[in-house]
Design an enzyme around this catalytic site. Structure first.
Site, PDB file in Angstrom:
ATOM      1  N   HIS A 184       0.820  -1.222   0.000  1.00 29.06           N
ATOM      2  CA  HIS A 184       0.000   0.000   0.000  1.00 29.06           C
ATOM      3  C   HIS A 184       0.857   1.278   0.000  1.00 29.06           C
ATOM      4  CE1 HIS A 184      -3.507  -2.475   1.306  1.00 29.06           C
ATOM      5  NE2 HIS A 184      -2.669  -3.049   2.139  1.00 29.06           N
TER       6      HIS A 184
HETATM    7  O1  RIB Z   1      -4.654  -0.299   5.098  1.00 29.06           O
HETATM    8  C1  RIB Z   1      -3.298  -0.290   4.753  1.00 29.06           C
HETATM    9  C2  RIB Z   1      -2.541   0.671   5.603  1.00 29.06           C
HETATM   10  O2  RIB Z   1      -2.639   0.285   6.974  1.00 29.06           O
HETATM   11  C3  RIB Z   1      -1.035   0.681   5.304  1.00 29.06           C
HETATM   12  O3  RIB Z   1      -0.504   1.941   5.571  1.00 29.06           O
HETATM   13  C4  RIB Z   1      -0.486  -0.319   6.267  1.00 29.06           C
HETATM   14  O4  RIB Z   1       0.882  -0.070   6.605  1.00 29.06           O
HETATM   15  C5  RIB Z   1      -1.346  -0.063   7.470  1.00 29.06           C
HETATM   16  O5  RIB Z   1      -0.808   1.036   8.173  1.00 29.06           O
END
Ligand code: RIB
Ligand code: CA
Length: 311
Positions: free
Chosen positions: A236
């Site tokens: 992500h």
């Molecule tokens: O939903 C994904 C996010 O939540 C990313 O930033 C992951 O590292 C968690 O923090």
């Protein structure tokens, strides 16, 4: 063209760690601030220091908020492991924090660094505190991008993504006071899945940073398989970094976005209002499309390039 000057606020976290390596390769990473999120602030801060040390990044780490504005701290250790870096152990970190005042560092950097790109890839607690202390923060930045939310769906609940869900009051402040901003949500990040092939490429590079990234990805891929039934893990946070440095790889549209605070089933939801042709500055660029292959190649390139050479 001069590299983008970037400050990352993060909660390392497997994908945060890979985002830091990516940023070190594609941008001028001027600072790291840490926040409670995936795991507690002690772990997220240690992990940021550890990544910086392994990759020999000349980047200060400033410790930030230990808990959300209202919620009790809730972690994502079921995804990232109890330490936040999966099964990776980096015990002998010699680096220490530059300060325990992430908010002041963010505000000072915004005032002193021209065209600074602020990228938030964890819960928005630090960002909310910063813009509350200095409502003119957004005007001093070259841009603000966050990994969080979704136009459709969620990952922690059916309607909420973790970074918003973990501290919705902070996210509400940020979406109201830090626009115009770019939202890199699950609509995009769930298309960017790295798997065994990318892991093996990183491991073959054999540099300290590449070996770390391979170990982190190995754990992430296993957990993604168990939790999501996918062959790859969504990285992500690196998407948010690359949305700043390689905007041509992403597509989206501008909308008002609100954060739900009171819904029984929707607390932490990012409500994207797609009804109107918007105008004005209080808008969010909601990304929905991505050249996933190109983004994945850039992440692998970064992880196999940054830091000291293979021994
Ligand atoms: O939903 C994904 C996010 O939540 C990313 O930033 C992951 O590292 C968690 O923090
Ligand atoms: Ca994160």
């Amino acid at each position: 063209m001069a590299p983008v000057r970037m400050l990352i606020d993060c909660d390392p976290g497997l994908d945060d760690a890979i985002a830091l390596l990516t940023a070190a390769h594609v941008a001028d990473l001027v600072g790291i601030t840490t926040v409670n999120g995936n795991v507690g602030i002690d772990h997220t801060t240690h992990n940021a220091l550890a990544v910086a040390e392994v990759a020999a990044l000349d980047v200060p780490v400033h410790r930030g908020a230990a808990e959300p504005l209202v919620n009790a701290p809730a972690d994502a250790a079921y995804v990232h492991g109890p330490s936040g870096l999966g099964s990776v152990s980096i015990p002998d970190v010699t680096r220490t924090i530059a300060s325990d005042d992430a908010v002041s560092f963010i505000l000072d950097a915004a005032r002193s660094i021209e065209d600074l790109q602020l990228v938030a890839v964890g819960p928005m607690t630090n960002i909310a505190a910063a813009v509350t202390a200095d409502p003119g923060l957004r005007s001093r930045l070259g841009g603000f991008t966050l990994m969080g939310g979704a136009a459709v769906g969620g990952n922690v609940t059916a309607s909420a993504e973790f970074n918003i869900w973990a501290d919705p009051e902070a996210a509400d402040i940020v979406f109201r006071m830090m626009a115009p901003l770019t939202m890199v949500g699950l609509d995009v990040t769930h298309q960017v899945l790295l798997g065994p092939e990318e892991r093996d490429t990183m491991r073959a590079a054999a540099t300290p940073a590449a070996r770390l990234a391979a170990d982190l990805l190995d754990y992430a891929v296993d957990r993604a398989g168990e939790l999501r039934g996918t062959a790859g893990a969504p990285i992500h946070d690196a998407c948010a970094v690359l949305a700043v440095t390689h905007p041509e790889l992403f597509g989206g549209s501008d909308h008002p976005v609100a954060v739900e605070l009171t819904g029984t089933h929707t607390r932490g939801m990012t409500v994207v209002d797609s009804r109107f042709a918007p105008d004005g500055d209080a808008l969010v660029r909601v990304l929905r499309t991505v050249d996933a292959a190109a983004v994945i190649d850039l992440i692998v390139e970064a992880c196999t390039t940054v830091g000291p050479p293979a021994p």
